[in-house]
Design an enzyme around this catalytic site. Structure first.
Site, PDB file in Angstrom:
ATOM      1  N   ASP A  34      97.703 110.291  72.926  1.00 10.53           N
ATOM      2  CA  ASP A  34      98.363 110.643  73.657  1.00 10.53           C
ATOM      3  C   ASP A  34      99.711 111.556  73.594  1.00 10.53           C
ATOM      4  O   ASP A  34     100.607 110.419  73.458  1.00 10.53           O
ATOM      5  CB  ASP A  34      97.856 110.471  75.017  1.00 10.53           C
ATOM      6  CG  ASP A  34      98.210 111.219  76.469  1.00 10.53           C
ATOM      7  OD1 ASP A  34      98.839 112.798  76.229  1.00 10.53           O
ATOM      8  OD2 ASP A  34      97.581 110.787  77.065  1.00 10.53           O
ATOM      9  N   SER A  57      95.359 111.495  84.802  1.00  7.66           N
ATOM     10  CA  SER A  57      96.636 112.214  84.663  1.00  7.66           C
ATOM     11  C   SER A  57      97.375 111.894  85.648  1.00  7.66           C
ATOM     12  O   SER A  57      97.759 110.916  86.038  1.00  7.66           O
ATOM     13  CB  SER A  57      95.856 113.638  84.106  1.00  7.66           C
ATOM     14  OG  SER A  57      97.278 114.475  83.955  1.00  7.66           O
ATOM     15  N   HIS A  85      94.882 113.847  75.061  1.00  6.16           N
ATOM     16  CA  HIS A  85      95.058 113.857  76.423  1.00  6.16           C
ATOM     17  C   HIS A  85      94.237 114.438  77.588  1.00  6.16           C
ATOM     18  O   HIS A  85      93.279 114.601  78.310  1.00  6.16           O
ATOM     19  CB  HIS A  85      96.489 114.180  77.093  1.00  6.16           C
ATOM     20  CG  HIS A  85      96.571 113.897  78.661  1.00  6.16           C
ATOM     21  ND1 HIS A  85      97.049 112.596  79.135  1.00  6.16           N
ATOM     22  CD2 HIS A  85      96.755 114.976  79.144  1.00  6.16           C
ATOM     23  CE1 HIS A  85      96.882 113.108  81.057  1.00  6.16           C
ATOM     24  NE2 HIS A  85      96.274 114.351  81.256  1.00  6.16           N
TER      25      HIS A  85
END
Length: 712
Positions: free
Chosen positions: A638, A552, A684
């Site tokens: 995502d 991330s 995500h």
């Protein structure tokens, strides 16, 4: 990018924890549930549908862009098939070893137990069970089965039990989406699912049959609803947040006196109180949001206890004020954290407040008497790096239960008796052949940056051993220091694991984050470079055996280091990385851009932020030079990391490497592997996505191949 405003310290209370369960691809939870269960007609869906008719659909930019680059995506997917075949033998050997580790250390962990009155609730294999606390373990009642509901390998996120234990609300989600469905079950002799509320983030029972919940769409959570289930079944909006920088969730105070509506940005917050004795009254504002002031509230004996950053120093403090005198001018100081101290969690009991703290890498338990205001500070075992508290401890409990863990130490249960001030280790220690070292690296501006290092106690010639460096450095969030079974495999194979606690993270308190965000982002990059250089200077591996990993927002510093100092590392593994900071922050149609301005700055409004982001943005600083090998894992669904940015990044990185190779015009140069693995499913924030066995296997196979390590 990572969200940090999920009700600091509280969002996951009552949660049953995360498990390694996944949905099938393209599985619609609402359709599946409705097709399997005869659910009573209710107007939740209609109410939610109407409420979102005018919702800004900024998140739809992502799939639209995705289809515009489908040819490039298809090419990457075909490339991954060919590339992954080269790692197949290594991956199979690693996977067999990992399966043994997972079975030994992970599957043996017990599910968290929620105590509620005379009952305990727990999750296991996608089912929720209830038993009486006073009877044998064999006397168990199943309340909910995700398989029976039509879900396959569902993820149960959260449980809320109504005060009279007549209703249970449960959130269930898919790995393909960040939005959950709330399942309301009536707990009679034969438990029955009655209602399904789609797209729910948080929820709490105000009374026996009144549920408050927040709706979430496109990563935005701005509306709070009230729903009744008994005589007059209906749903209505009770709060709407207008500022796009803020995210709303719900929490119920431990004594169940108030329900709090918490609206948080990354730098300020606002709390509204709902009286649980009269939940239909309008919410009452505690303190109007003030720039730079974060606060959260609890209740005890007609007093609000306020956890806040208000006042000096700019660290968390515990304050209190009588109910009715809500403004911050009435807040009285109870306790202030020391500087450079991270508040990890806080738990309120009837007469005590328990704080879990981290200071220079060590964990502490600070217990504040709410009667005398005296403080007991207990230093926890030196090996501990992370902790997990018991889900929803009872308000009147006399003992605080929690688990301690580290990247190489499976969770161990502890109990702290509040009145006796006594810490008890409830499990025999597991012997781990690993040594832990805590270091400090001097950064460019002379600031000392903590590093935690793990290595096999039997290892010799550490300068020849492979090193895996972990980094994050954003949002005031600590590096994940919880146990992972694969870390033990790496330690057994002689790897060195290093966790660099750079600025931008939260390891040394609020100031540590502030000193590494917005215009200070480059400090985190300098910290990371200093940490790796110190490790090499002290004999922990060397550049040709060093790998860097991040996920991330950790991709920002990892990608920036690859551009600035590629000679320090040989390989890099990134999961759902944020690599195109500038283009993302320039696109306000993306769902999180406005909210994220408090972390990265607003380049549209301030030229200084434009130049600052340009100076470190991984995508914009790619240049012809020798790069380390790179493996990136991305997720098709995502919403936080636009796939187009990762496709462009990989394409540009490969071109830069080719240009460099042509300019050098030398034979025999090491050509790095630049690999993108786009997972067709997943999102995500799917729980434990980073621990998926197949993904971990592919990451490690890549590293073993890069370093020429063969496994027996």
């Amino acid at each position: 990018m990572h969200r940090t405003v999920k009700s600091f310290l509280r969002t996951l209370k009552f949660s049953v924890g995360c498990f390694r369960y996944y949905f099938n691809r393209n599985y619609d939870p609402v359709i599946a549930l409705c097709s399997q269960i005869k659910v009573q007609e209710f107007q939740f869906t209609k109410c939610l549908g109407n409420s979102w008719n005018n919702t800004d659909s900024r998140g739809h930019t992502v799939p639209r862009r995705f289809f515009s680059c489908k040819d490039l995506l298809k090419s990457e997917q075909e490339n991954w098939k060919v590339t992954s075949a080269r790692y197949m033998d290594t991956a199979e050997r690693i996977k067999k070893k990992l399966e043994v580790m997972y079975n030994k250390y992970t599957f043996g962990m017990s599910s968290p137990v929620i105590r509620f009155g005379d009952s305990v609730y727990f999750e296991e294999n996608g089912c929720i069970f209830r038993s009486k606390a006073s009877v044998d373990e064999g006397s168990v009642e199943m309340l909910l089965s995700t398989e029976d509901l039509g879900f396959h390998d569902a993820i149960i996120q959260r449980i809320r039990i109504s005060p009279d234990q007549r209703y249970m609300a449960t959130s269930i989600k898919s790995s393909n989406s960040e939005e959950s469905s709330c399942i309301v079950t009536k707990l009679e002799k034969l438990p029955m699912v009655e209602y399904i509320i789609p797209n729910v983030f948080s929820f709490e029972w105000a009374t026996n049959d009144v549920l408050f919940y927040t709706s979430q769409k496109n990563l935005v959570c701005h509306k709070v609803f009230l729903a009744t289930f008994a005589n007059r079944k209906h749903a209505e909006i009770v709060y709407t947040e207008q500022d796009p920088r803020f995210f709303v969730d719900i929490y119920c105070t431990k004594d169940r006196r108030f329900l709090t509506i918490n609206s948080n940005s990354k730098t300020s917050s606002e709390v509204w109180l709902v009286d649980c004795n009269d939940p239909f009254n309008s919410p009452i504002l505690v303190q109007q949001r003030t720039k730079g002031v974060i606060y959260h509230v609890e209740h005890r004996n007609d007093e609000l206890y306020v956890l806040t950053t208000y006042g000096e120093p700019a660290e968390y403090k515990l304050m209190k004020t009588p109910v009715g005198s809500y403004g911050m001018e009435n807040w009285q100081l109870v306790y202030t954290l020391q500087e450079k101290t991270k508040l990890i969690d806080l738990e309120m009991f009837r007469d005590h407040c328990v704080m879990f703290l981290k200071r220079y890498g060590h964990l502490y338990l600070n217990v504040i008497s709410l009667v005398s205001h005296s403080v007991q500070s207990i230093k926890l075992p030196a090996w501990a790096c992370a902790f997990e508290s018991e889900p929803h401890p009872e308000y009147n409990a006399s003992t605080c239960y929690f688990q301690l863990t580290s990247p190489v130490q499976p969770p161990k249960r502890f109990a702290y008796t509040l009145a006796e001030n006594h810490l008890v280790e409830q499990e025999a220690p597991i012997t781990i052949n690993c040594h832990t070292v805590r270091l400090e690296a001097k950064s460019k501006d002379e600031i000392l940056v903590p590093i935690t290092v793990f290595y096999n106690t039997n290892s010799k010639e550490l300068h020849r051993k492979p090193l895996l460096v972990h980094v994050y450095g954003a949002y005031g969030i600590d590096l994940n220091m919880s146990f992972k079974a694969e870390n033990l495999m790496l330690i057994e194979d002689g790897w060195i694991l290093a966790y660099c606690h750079v600025r931008g993270g939260g390891e040394l308190g609020l100031s540590w984050h502030k000193d590494g965000c917005m215009h200070n982002k480059l400090k985190g990059l300098h910290d990371l470079k200093a940490c790796i250089m110190l490790l090499h200077e002290l004999g922990f591996s060397q550049p040709k055996y060093t790998a860097l990993t991040g996920s991330s927002a950790g991709g920002v510093l990892a990608g920036a280091l690859c551009n600035a100092d590629p000679y320090l590392i040989r390989a890099i593994v990134l999961q759902a990385p944020f690599l195109d900071v500038l283009n993302t922050m320039l696109d306000t149609d993306l769902p999180l851009t406005i909210e994220e301005q408090e972390e990265w700055g607003n380049p549209l409004a301030d030229e200084k932020y434009m130049e600052c982001i340009k100076s470190y943005c991984p995508y914009h600083n790619i240049k012809p030079q020798a790069y380390p090998s790179v493996l990136i894992t991305a997720y098709e669904n995502d919403q936080r990391i636009p796939l187009i940015g990762l496709l462009r990044y990989v394409h540009k990185l490969r071109k830069a490497e080719r240009d460099h190779a042509r300019s050098m015009n030398k034979k025999g140069n090491l050509i790095p592997n630049i690999i993108l693995n786009v997972q067709a499913g997943g999102s995500h924030c799917a729980p434990l996505w980073e621990d998926s066995l197949n993904e971990v296997t592919s990451h490690l196979a890549f590293l073993y191949k890069e370093f020429g390590l063969e496994r027996e």
